[in-house]
Design an enzyme around this catalytic site. Structure first.
Site, PDB file in Angstrom:
ATOM      1  N   ARG A 234      49.659  28.306  60.384  1.00  0.00           N
ATOM      2  CA  ARG A 234      49.118  28.390  61.744  1.00  0.00           C
ATOM      3  C   ARG A 234      48.029  27.335  61.899  1.00  0.00           C
ATOM      4  NH1 ARG A 234      53.043  30.492  62.808  1.00  0.00           N
ATOM      5  NH2 ARG A 234      53.505  32.507  63.746  1.00  0.00           N
ATOM      6  N   ASP A 258      52.875  21.220  60.402  1.00  0.00           N
ATOM      7  CA  ASP A 258      53.964  21.717  61.249  1.00  0.00           C
ATOM      8  C   ASP A 258      53.393  22.596  62.364  1.00  0.00           C
ATOM      9  OD1 ASP A 258      56.849  21.938  61.767  1.00  0.00           O
ATOM     10  OD2 ASP A 258      56.600  24.060  61.256  1.00  0.00           O
ATOM     11  N   GLU A 263      49.024  23.931  69.845  1.00  0.00           N
ATOM     12  CA  GLU A 263      50.442  23.572  69.988  1.00  0.00           C
ATOM     13  C   GLU A 263      51.136  24.286  71.142  1.00  0.00           C
ATOM     14  OE1 GLU A 263      51.623  24.984  66.046  1.00  0.00           O
ATOM     15  OE2 GLU A 263      52.844  26.491  67.024  1.00  0.00           O
ATOM     16  N   HIS A 294      56.424  22.536  64.841  1.00  0.00           N
ATOM     17  CA  HIS A 294      56.637  23.943  64.462  1.00  0.00           C
ATOM     18  C   HIS A 294      58.138  24.233  64.282  1.00  0.00           C
ATOM     19  CE1 HIS A 294      54.464  28.023  64.516  1.00  0.00           C
ATOM     20  NE2 HIS A 294      55.565  28.117  63.768  1.00  0.00           N
TER      21      HIS A 294
HETATM   22  P1  NAD Z   1      53.565  36.968  54.032  1.00  0.00           P
HETATM   23  O1  NAD Z   1      52.919  38.093  54.754  1.00  0.00           O
HETATM   24  O2  NAD Z   1      54.775  37.243  53.202  1.00  0.00           O
HETATM   25  O3  NAD Z   1      52.471  36.282  53.064  1.00  0.00           O
HETATM   26  C1  NAD Z   1      51.170  36.005  53.463  1.00  0.00           C
HETATM   27  C2  NAD Z   1      50.290  35.988  52.214  1.00  0.00           C
HETATM   28  O4  NAD Z   1      48.981  35.576  52.593  1.00  0.00           O
HETATM   29  C3  NAD Z   1      50.159  37.369  51.556  1.00  0.00           C
HETATM   30  O5  NAD Z   1      50.528  37.315  50.191  1.00  0.00           O
HETATM   31  C4  NAD Z   1      48.685  37.692  51.728  1.00  0.00           C
HETATM   32  O6  NAD Z   1      48.150  38.470  50.641  1.00  0.00           O
HETATM   33  C5  NAD Z   1      48.070  36.302  51.792  1.00  0.00           C
HETATM   34  N1  NAD Z   1      46.737  36.284  52.356  1.00  0.00           N
HETATM   35  C6  NAD Z   1      46.226  37.064  53.346  1.00  0.00           C
HETATM   36  N2  NAD Z   1      44.933  36.760  53.564  1.00  0.00           N
HETATM   37  C7  NAD Z   1      44.630  35.762  52.693  1.00  0.00           C
HETATM   38  C8  NAD Z   1      43.429  35.030  52.425  1.00  0.00           C
HETATM   39  N3  NAD Z   1      42.286  35.252  53.087  1.00  0.00           N
HETATM   40  N4  NAD Z   1      43.479  34.071  51.486  1.00  0.00           N
HETATM   41  C9  NAD Z   1      44.620  33.830  50.785  1.00  0.00           C
HETATM   42  N5  NAD Z   1      45.768  34.510  50.976  1.00  0.00           N
HETATM   43  C10 NAD Z   1      45.764  35.457  51.927  1.00  0.00           C
HETATM   44  O7  NAD Z   1      53.837  35.861  55.106  1.00  0.00           O
HETATM   45  P2  NAD Z   1      54.922  34.675  55.023  1.00  0.00           P
HETATM   46  O8  NAD Z   1      56.242  35.172  55.493  1.00  0.00           O
HETATM   47  O9  NAD Z   1      54.819  34.015  53.702  1.00  0.00           O
HETATM   48  O10 NAD Z   1      54.366  33.716  56.186  1.00  0.00           O
HETATM   49  C11 NAD Z   1      53.095  33.095  56.074  1.00  0.00           C
HETATM   50  C12 NAD Z   1      52.739  32.462  57.401  1.00  0.00           C
HETATM   51  O11 NAD Z   1      53.629  31.378  57.649  1.00  0.00           O
HETATM   52  C13 NAD Z   1      52.962  33.387  58.615  1.00  0.00           C
HETATM   53  O12 NAD Z   1      51.872  34.243  58.819  1.00  0.00           O
HETATM   54  C14 NAD Z   1      53.114  32.407  59.737  1.00  0.00           C
HETATM   55  O13 NAD Z   1      51.844  32.107  60.276  1.00  0.00           O
HETATM   56  C15 NAD Z   1      53.671  31.151  59.057  1.00  0.00           C
HETATM   57  N6  NAD Z   1      55.061  30.835  59.453  1.00  0.00           N
HETATM   58  C16 NAD Z   1      55.325  29.573  59.875  1.00  0.00           C
HETATM   59  C17 NAD Z   1      56.613  29.220  60.244  1.00  0.00           C
HETATM   60  C18 NAD Z   1      56.942  27.813  60.676  1.00  0.00           C
HETATM   61  O14 NAD Z   1      58.051  27.574  61.171  1.00  0.00           O
HETATM   62  N7  NAD Z   1      56.057  26.843  60.508  1.00  0.00           N
HETATM   63  C19 NAD Z   1      57.631  30.176  60.185  1.00  0.00           C
HETATM   64  C20 NAD Z   1      57.333  31.460  59.735  1.00  0.00           C
HETATM   65  C21 NAD Z   1      56.040  31.783  59.360  1.00  0.00           C
END
Ligand code: NAD
Length: 328
Positions: A234, A258, A263, A294
């Site tokens: 994000r 990305d 955005e 994105h």
């Molecule tokens: P997920 O929930 O499986 O994993 C998120 C991880 O972040 C968890 O392991 C959590 O413990 C950790 N976390 C939370 N707070 C934290 C902190 N302060 N410091 C370090 N780690 C911390 O989520 P995911 O499916 O892996 O997705 C991650 C992010 O990717 C989503 O929240 C979304 O914003 C982004 N995303 C982007 C796209 C894209 O197309 N660019 C697509 C899907 C998701």
């Protein structure tokens, strides 16, 4: 069984049609969002699916209930604009697709990292001007000699750890939630170790009060001057103004993005370049920055999985079953 799908993009349509054929379910496909104006079209259907971005008010859930519908299957991760309390009040069970293909996003992060590491953009720029030389400005590092620092190792960070590890990099992870299954691929460390030791820092946390601007001016100061910042998560995880300053002052070597904080104003649409926000223009002009709109998620497998997981959930719930994707 009859299901109606709102907000369907042309690229999604074949996957829905394929699922409908295989499951012998009649599926109506609409491009319009599910709103107060369109919800009456659910009459005669057993279930509903939509994307999760368009705001949904209580009247929509009330109309679903009135038509004997008890579920709404969202075909993506985000459901920010759903009113969970109102949905519950009207007996509508919401499901989402929390992980449609973590590898899709992880692979895009690695793509950005390798593009920047090997100065591909710089070579392209030079060659477009007839310059076929290479020198101390373009000499690069090999990935297996790099330390990669992951901030957040859930679905996507975990997949990234596996890919970078397979490429021979040393992988460090900062995540307050320890996942033993990642031990073969990474070592858990504190945030400061990531910031000070990593050649590539890749962000994979959700946007939370604790992660907003997790990469700020202070974090950028701690990073190595050869470090690359990769943000596939994000935009607001990074203080964009501080990033621009750090890139211009060569405090870090490059950034692959990305996602951008602002955005929503311009990604996903054709734009007049001159009207784009100042921070985008500044980032875009830097040779060591790669921006994609994105689209890290946008692969055939991810789109197929999103459609199939959501429609399987709809079908199971209509049949009186359950789903592990129910949003509570
Ligand atoms: P997920 O929930 O499986 O994993 C998120 C991880 O972040 C968890 O392991 C959590 O413990 C950790 N976390 C939370 N707070 C934290 C902190 N302060 N410091 C370090 N780690 C911390 O989520 P995911 O499916 O892996 O997705 C991650 C992010 O990717 C989503 O929240 C979304 O914003 C982004 N995303 C982007 C796209 C894209 O197309 N660019 C697509 C899907 C998701």
């Amino acid at each position: 069984m009859k299901i109606i799908c709102f907000s369907v993009l042309p690229v999604e349509k074949p996957y829905i049609e394929d699922w409908a054929r295989k499951n012998q379910v009649e599926v109506k496909i609409l491009s319009e969002d599910l709103t107060s104006e369109t919800v009456d079209q659910v009459k005669g259907y057993d279930g509903v699916s939509s994307e999760g971005i368009a705001p949904v008010g209580e009247d929509v859930y009330a109309t679903l209930e009135k038509n004997g519908i008890h579920q709404l299957a969202i075909r993506q991760v985000g459901y920010d604009n759903q009113d969970l309390a109102a949905a519950k009040k009207h007996g509508i069970v919401l499901t989402n697709v929390a992980a449609y293909s973590p590898r899709a996003i992880a692979e895009m992060g690695v793509t950005h990292a390798l593009y920047l590491l090997r100065n591909v953009g710089l070579y392209q720029q030079r060659m477009a001007a007839g310059d076929f030389t290479f020198d101390e400005q373009t000499i690069s590092t090999e990935i297996f000699n790099c330390t990669v620092g992951l901030i957040g190792a859930g679905h996507i960070g975990g997949a990234s750890a596996q890919i970078y590890s397979a490429l021979g990099a040393r992988v460090l992870t900062y995540d307050p939630f320890y996942d033993a299954s990642l031990e073969p691929f990474t070592t858990y460390v504190d945030l400061d170790t990531i910031l000070t030791e990593a050649d590539i820092i890749s962000l994979h946390t959700p946007l939370l009060p604790s992660t907003k601007h997790i990469i700020d001016a202070a974090a950028l100061h701690k990073m190595k001057s050869n470090a690359l910042l990769i943000n596939m998560a994000r935009g607001e995880l990074v203080d964009t103004a501080a990033l621009i300053t750090a890139l211009k002052n060569k405090e870090i070597a490059g950034a692959g993005l990305d996602t951008l904080a602002d955005e929503g104003e311009f990604f996903g649409e054709q734009q007049d370049l001159s009207t784009l926000p100042q921070d985008y223009q500044e980032l875009q002009a830097l040779p060591n920055v790669l921006i994609t709109p994105h689209v890290a998620f946008f692969t055939k497998l991810a789109v197929k999985n999103s459609m199939e997981i959501a429609l399987n959930d709809a079908k199971n719930l209509i049949n009186g079953g359950s789903s592990r994707n129910i949003i509570h």
